[in-house]
Design an enzyme around this catalytic site. Structure first.
Site, PDB file in Angstrom:
ATOM      1  CE1 TYR A  23      45.306  32.103  43.920  1.00 54.42           C
ATOM      2  CE2 TYR A  23      43.030  31.488  44.125  1.00 54.42           C
ATOM      3  CZ  TYR A  23      44.198  31.794  44.915  1.00 54.42           C
ATOM      4  OH  TYR A  23      44.330  31.559  46.038  1.00 54.42           O
ATOM      5  CB  SER A  36      41.812  28.615  47.140  1.00 56.64           C
ATOM      6  OG  SER A  36      40.708  29.797  46.958  1.00 56.64           O
TER       7      SER A  36
END
Ligand code: NAG
Ligand code: NAG
Length: 337
Positions: free
Chosen positions: A196, A184
């Site tokens: 995350y 990401s």
């Protein structure tokens, strides 16, 4: 003595040299670009003999790329977390596509799925592994989170990805295959607290070591770095419900340091940014995955989405205070600050 005529001539000569050298440099740059473009568009052959395992196919990127690879002629093995996800996908794909239930945080489930892949691929081995399964929740201000909130996300996005990859390596070696890991832009910039960003930084690091260690065996490793896209990972109703849970569990004295309006303001700011940022065209991400599998020379990193290419990735190369500035503008300050 230099005559006027000679001065004019040497002026012409200089102009000529300038024009010639600029034209030469531009042509070299254009030739390099064309050569790169041609190299980048060369494709592999015999797609109909190749097997690809994709994780996280219930929804989002995994679901779409499984259908696209199926249409292209790959033998897709789509790993889904839920029975309903896998039956919906089978109904939307050709009979060639197989599904398997996979919970990447459960070693027994991984062993079973890899055994199924071994049976399907027989002597050919596994050509492609797309590690796509991921989750984002719990995500939010660091102080609101417990260690197990971090672990829940790290277990799926990082440890799950590592275990699936390690267990597939013998099959990938056999096929001189490819690993495509979904990281990401949050694997470049830590923009929000929780597991995350940590997990995605870990995916970047794991993928770099894997690429360097496995290139000797003909295995190629690519990293996909999507910007913000509309999937379950960015679904605001789910993120907001979980933030409410975290807020409700805060001790009163901690909540007081933020102010009673803080959650509301945080959610409003988050909604505003996500509405601007989130793209619904998830095919931008899946076309990077497809390139990583079908190009003769897959790239090491793919950034997907205009926000990733033009903003987040360039920002990741700038000093930390620049990123801090943007986050400070985007999110409200706690009351006591
Ligand atoms: C995405 O979110 C919906 C709604 O909560 C849920 O039903 C679905 O199972 C989720 N998908 C995955 C893969 O977790
Ligand atoms: C996945 O496996 C873990 C560990 O065995 C378990 O705690 C979790 O409930 C499972 N998730 C699902 C959706 O089955």
């Amino acid at each position: 003595m230099v005559t006027e005529e000679e001065q004019v001539l040497s002026g012409f000569a200089q102009v000529f040299v300038y024009i010639f050298s600029y034209t030469f440099l531009l042509s070299v740059a254009a030739a390099i670009f064309v050569a790169w473009f041609i190299r980048d568009s060369l494709k592999v052959d015999d797609i109909d003999t190749k097997h690809v395992l994709v994780t996280g196919c219930d929804s989002g990127f995994g679901n779409l790329v499984a259908k696209q690879l199926d249409r292209q002629g790959f033998h897709v093995i789509a790993a889904c977390l839920t029975e309903s996800g896998s039956s919906d996908l089978r109904n939307a794909a050709s009979p060639r596509l197989k599904t398997v239930l996979l919970n990447v945080t459960d070693s027994v489930s991984i062993d079973r799925a890899v055994e199924m892949v071994r049976r399907e691929t027989v002597e050919r081995g596994l050509y492609g592994l797309i590690n796509n399964a991921g989750r984002s929740i719990p995500i939010g201000p660091t102080e609101w989170l417990q260690p197990e909130d971090f672990r829940k996300v790290m277990d799926v996005n990082l440890m799950g990805l590592v275990e699936v990859t390690l267990k597939c390596l013998p099959l990938l070696k056999k096929a001189k295959g490819r690993v495509v890991n979904v990281a990401s832009i949050l694997g470049r910039l830590s923009l929000v607290g929780g597991g995350y960003c940590l997990s995605k930084w870990g995916v970047e690091a794991f993928s770099d070591s894997l690429r360097r260690d496995m290139r000797h065996f003909g295995i190629k490793v690519s990293i996909i770095e999507p910007g913000f896209f509309k999937t379950n990972v960015t679904r605001l109703d789910l993120i907001e419900a979980d933030l409410q849970r975290l807020w409700d569990h805060l001790p009163d004295d901690v909540r007081d340091t933020y102010g009673h309006k803080y959650l509301e303001e945080y959610l409003k700011a988050q909604r505003f940014s996500m509405n601007i940022l989130c793209s619904s065209d998830i095919s931008k991400v899946t076309s990077c995955m497809q390139h990583a599998l079908t190009a003769r020379h897959p790239r090491t990193r793919y950034s997907a989405g205009w926000d990733a290419k033009l903003f987040w990735i360039p920002l990741s190369y700038l000093p930390a205070f620049v990123g801090d500035f943007f986050i400070n503008v985007m999110l409200p300050p706690p009351k006591q600050c």
